[in-house]
Write a protein that holds these residues in place. Structure first.
Motif, PDB file in Angstrom:
ATOM      1  N   ILE A 110       0.784  -1.226   0.000  1.00 30.50           N
ATOM      2  CA  ILE A 110       0.000   0.000   0.000  1.00 30.50           C
ATOM      3  C   ILE A 110       0.817   1.278   0.000  1.00 30.50           C
ATOM      4  O   ILE A 110       0.245   2.348   0.041  1.00 30.50           O
ATOM      5  N   LEU A 111       2.136   1.201  -0.058  1.00 31.46           N
ATOM      6  CA  LEU A 111       2.866   2.471  -0.084  1.00 31.46           C
ATOM      7  C   LEU A 111       2.910   2.999  -1.502  1.00 31.46           C
ATOM      8  O   LEU A 111       3.538   2.437  -2.383  1.00 31.46           O
ATOM      9  N   GLY A 112       2.248   4.105  -1.735  1.00 30.89           N
ATOM     10  CA  GLY A 112       2.310   4.751  -3.026  1.00 30.89           C
ATOM     11  C   GLY A 112       1.963   3.804  -4.154  1.00 30.89           C
ATOM     12  O   GLY A 112       1.051   3.010  -4.094  1.00 30.89           O
ATOM     13  N   ALA A 113       2.736   3.878  -5.244  1.00 33.10           N
ATOM     14  CA  ALA A 113       2.434   3.087  -6.419  1.00 33.10           C
ATOM     15  C   ALA A 113       2.875   1.657  -6.274  1.00 33.10           C
ATOM     16  O   ALA A 113       2.698   0.865  -7.185  1.00 33.10           O
ATOM     17  N   SER A 114       3.477   1.289  -5.129  1.00 27.61           N
ATOM     18  CA  SER A 114       3.766  -0.127  -4.937  1.00 27.61           C
ATOM     19  C   SER A 114       2.468  -0.910  -4.975  1.00 27.61           C
ATOM     20  O   SER A 114       2.433  -2.066  -5.370  1.00 27.61           O
ATOM     21  N   SER A 115       1.340  -0.286  -4.556  1.00 28.79           N
ATOM     22  CA  SER A 115       0.044  -0.943  -4.676  1.00 28.79           C
ATOM     23  C   SER A 115      -0.246  -1.252  -6.130  1.00 28.79           C
ATOM     24  O   SER A 115      -0.663  -2.342  -6.489  1.00 28.79           O
ATOM     25  N   CYS A 116      -0.017  -0.262  -6.995  1.00 30.17           N
ATOM     26  CA  CYS A 116      -0.265  -0.457  -8.418  1.00 30.17           C
ATOM     27  C   CYS A 116       0.627  -1.558  -8.963  1.00 30.17           C
ATOM     28  O   CYS A 116       0.182  -2.451  -9.665  1.00 30.17           O
ATOM     29  N   LYS A 117       1.878  -1.505  -8.616  1.00 23.88           N
ATOM     30  CA  LYS A 117       2.828  -2.498  -9.119  1.00 23.88           C
ATOM     31  C   LYS A 117       2.414  -3.896  -8.711  1.00 23.88           C
ATOM     32  O   LYS A 117       2.355  -4.824  -9.523  1.00 23.88           O
ATOM     33  N   ILE A 124      10.331   4.866  -2.790  1.00 23.11           N
ATOM     34  CA  ILE A 124      10.321   6.312  -3.040  1.00 23.11           C
ATOM     35  C   ILE A 124      10.076   6.596  -4.516  1.00 23.11           C
ATOM     36  O   ILE A 124       9.291   7.481  -4.887  1.00 23.11           O
ATOM     37  N   ASP A 125      10.720   5.827  -5.384  1.00 29.52           N
ATOM     38  CA  ASP A 125      10.620   6.072  -6.826  1.00 29.52           C
ATOM     39  C   ASP A 125       9.229   5.776  -7.381  1.00 29.52           C
ATOM     40  O   ASP A 125       8.857   6.295  -8.443  1.00 29.52           O
ATOM     41  N   LEU A 126       8.447   4.954  -6.687  1.00 26.84           N
ATOM     42  CA  LEU A 126       7.121   4.614  -7.176  1.00 26.84           C
ATOM     43  C   LEU A 126       6.082   5.690  -6.898  1.00 26.84           C
ATOM     44  O   LEU A 126       4.970   5.629  -7.420  1.00 26.84           O
ATOM     45  N   VAL A 127       6.422   6.658  -6.081  1.00 25.00           N
ATOM     46  CA  VAL A 127       5.512   7.790  -5.840  1.00 25.00           C
ATOM     47  C   VAL A 127       5.792   8.832  -6.910  1.00 25.00           C
ATOM     48  O   VAL A 127       6.797   9.543  -6.865  1.00 25.00           O
TER      49      VAL A 127
END
Length: 603
Positions: free
Chosen positions: A17-24, A588-591
């Motif tokens: 659930i941190l940032g775009a890690s959810s998307c990934k 960090i990079d996924l946000v």
């Protein structure tokens, strides 16, 4: 707990659930396996979610990466000769910042795994109430989720500082996220644990009164005692932090004392002898075990793999073992005559990833080895011959009778060393004054072995331990209470708490030499002797090697000072900012929308 076989859907779709890690994580999954809110509206979904989280913990506690994470680069350990490159970096703070990219594997697994599991727990708590018509059953199940969410958020907070805080189940990927204020994170943790401390069962597997059925959360699952322990530690930690409230230390002390006072209700308590708390025979009903991660050879409940070298296994029986099978009869000169010892179940598989910081351990923390028997209960210093036809320059070793390797925490003198048929190792500071033959220094491969986690009953010599990995021990409750009292200026109470453990420390197994008649009296301390460093040394004596030390030193703002004071390998390299771990760079990079999540200072 006795972890149920993890439902396949949870293995593939516990969403980070941190940032775009959810998307990934979501995009990598087969859509048929995604968890939906409806999944958690059934009792099976709630049970599957909770037991899946319990199973995930095996990927952290007990693994090699987590060993470095919690027990390396501190005052009580040094790097072992078998340590990996990452372990060397953590143990010495050299090239440390190069380890910030790995999220879901290795040293930074806690970040990815924790957020995946937190989202699962959020789903349980958000949608699970509708799964149970019976209120006591619903309460018992959801209390487990509250405890586990508080547990994960606390470890994220004490490791990384301020981190994103989410309490709702995330189904829609997002490309933005932010760190929450420390005060808000602590408030949520305390809320979860306070409720869990009243709603959890008193003992694992306790019957749910309304149904008469046993709770499915047996074994080593969370109980009221688990929640009270962790709640007291959270108050203690917040009291040291920038988010401190004026009542924190009092609340930490009161909560710890509540657990101590009600230990009979919860079925916990101290054994008469320190050694009994670590006996494998006591694992199933250990009264000092407040919370542990199950390991088992049962394929339904464990992750057993024959002779693994990594994975979700409990390697605590490996990592502290010296490379004893490589000591030859003429050590250190020559290599003829084979090895004086053969690898076996009793002596363990030697991974030698970390080793005791001998001068601190033997001269400071365990300086008293006469009245206090915890050194001898913690470390293996003798290896009894198990290999036939081995002759050293001093004689032939008799299997099962002679000591093949001896690592005394003192110099026995030239005469005894010359007469000893086996190989003697001494800590380096003693070698400078030792004379005569047969005196070799501890090295990165040869050192006294922490024996508390030994598992001689595992199926094969190279197997991982099948013992539960204990995270919370009842003895630590007294140490938490002592630290809280000390911070309140109440050294009388602090000394009283410490003296409970120090009285027990004078006891010894029936097979050991009798204690001095005045040992208990000699172990008592006064209020005037209580200092922060004394408490930290007492924590080493009581809890050496138990996945706590880095957090203990960072909590008490003592990491840099004590590493520089005692750890010659890490002291020259450690920086003030390394009291936090760096946020994994991949997270960090996924946000990519809105403000970036800033890295911790210094990294």
């Amino acid at each position: 707990m006795k972890s149920y076989k993890k439902i396949a859907i949870l293995l593939t779709a516990a969403i980070g659930i941190l940032g775009a890690s959810s998307c990934k994580k979501l995009l990598e999954q087969d859509p048929k396996a995604s968890i939906t809110p409806q999944f958690f509206t059934t009792s099976g979904g709630v049970l599957g979610g909770i037991t899946g989280v319990y199973s995930d913990m095996r990927n952290l506690w007990g693994t090699e990466g987590f060993l470095y994470y919690t027990n390396s680069g501190v005052d009580e350990t040094l790097v072992g000769g078998g340590s990996s490159t990452g372990g060397l970096a953590f143990g010495t703070y050299s090239n440390y910042v190069n380890n910030i990219g790995d999220v879901y594997n290795g040293l930074y697994g806690i970040f990815g795994i924790a957020y995946q599991d937190i989202n699962t727990l959020n789903g349980v708590l958000q949608y699970g109430p509708t799964a149970f018509a019976d209120v006591p059953t619903r309460t018992a199940y959801l209390a487990q989720a509250k405890f586990l969410r508080g547990f994960y958020y606390f470890h994220l907070l004490e490791t990384f500082g301020s981190i994103p805080l989410h309490t709702n189940f995330i189904t829609t990927p997002t490309l933005s996220d932010t760190r929450a204020p420390l005060a808000d994170i602590y408030a949520q943790i305390i809320k979860d644990l306070t409720e869990a401390s009243t709603e959890l069962q008193n003992k694992p597997g306790e019957t749910i009164a309304s149904t008469g059925a046993a709770s499915p959360f047996g074994g080593h699952s969370a109980t009221k005692a688990s929640a009270l322990y962790l709640l007291s530690k959270v108050y203690l930690t917040r009291g040291w932090s920038a988010a401190a409230q004026s009542t924190d230390f009092q609340m930490a002390l009161t909560t710890a004392q509540t657990l101590i006072t009600n230990k009979g209700t919860y079925g916990v308590g101290l054994y008469a002898s320190y050694a009994d708390a670590y006996l494998e025979a006591n694992d199933a009903t250990n009264t000092e075990d407040l919370f542990a991660i199950e390991h088992s050879t049962d394929p339904k409940y464990g992750n057993y793999t024959a002779s693994p070298s990594s994975g979700a296994v409990n390697g605590w029986a490996w990592f502290y073992r010296p490379n004893y099978p490589t000591v030859n009869p003429s050590y250190p000169s020559g290599s003829t005559g084979g090895s004086v010892m053969t690898r076996d179940l009793a002596n363990g598989r030697p991974f030698f990833r970390v080793r005791p910081n001998a001068d601190y351990i033997e001269n400071v923390a365990f300086a008293d080895k006469t009245n206090d028997y915890r050194y001898w209960n913690t470390f293996q210093t003798t290896w009894i011959s198990n290999t036939a036809n081995i002759t050293t320059p001093r004689g032939t070793l008799t299997v099962g009778a002679d000591t093949a390797i001896w690592m005394p925490p003192y110099d026995p003198g030239a005469t005894k060393r010359a007469a000893f048929k086996g190989i003697v190792f001494l800590r380096p500071s003693l070698i400078a004054t030792a004379t005569g033959t047969n005196a070799n220094p501890y090295t990165t491969s040869f050192f006294p072995s922490c024996k508390k986690f030994d598992d001689p009953l595992r199926p094969n010599v190279n197997d991982a331990s099948q013992r539960p990995n204990v995270l919370f021990r009842f003895s630590e409750v007294y140490l938490i209470a002592a630290e809280a009292a000390f911070k309140m200026g109440d050294n009388t109470t602090a000394a009283a708490m410490l003296n409970v453990l120090r009285t027990r420390a004078a006891a010894r197994p029936s097979t050991a030499p009798a204690a001095p008649t005045n040992a208990v009296t000699n172990m008592q301390i006064t209020a005037a002797q209580v200092t922060l460093d004394f408490i930290l040394d007492e924590r080493t004596r009581e809890l050496y090697g138990e996945s706590l030390r880095w957090w203990d030193l960072t909590r008490t703002q003592s990491l840099v000072r004590r590493v520089q004071q005692y750890n010659a390998e890490a002291g020259p390299n450690i920086k003030d900012f390394e009291v936090l771990r760096p946020i994994p760079q991949t997270e960090i990079d996924l946000v990519t929308v809105g403000p970036k999540i800033t890295q911790n200072p210094g990294f």
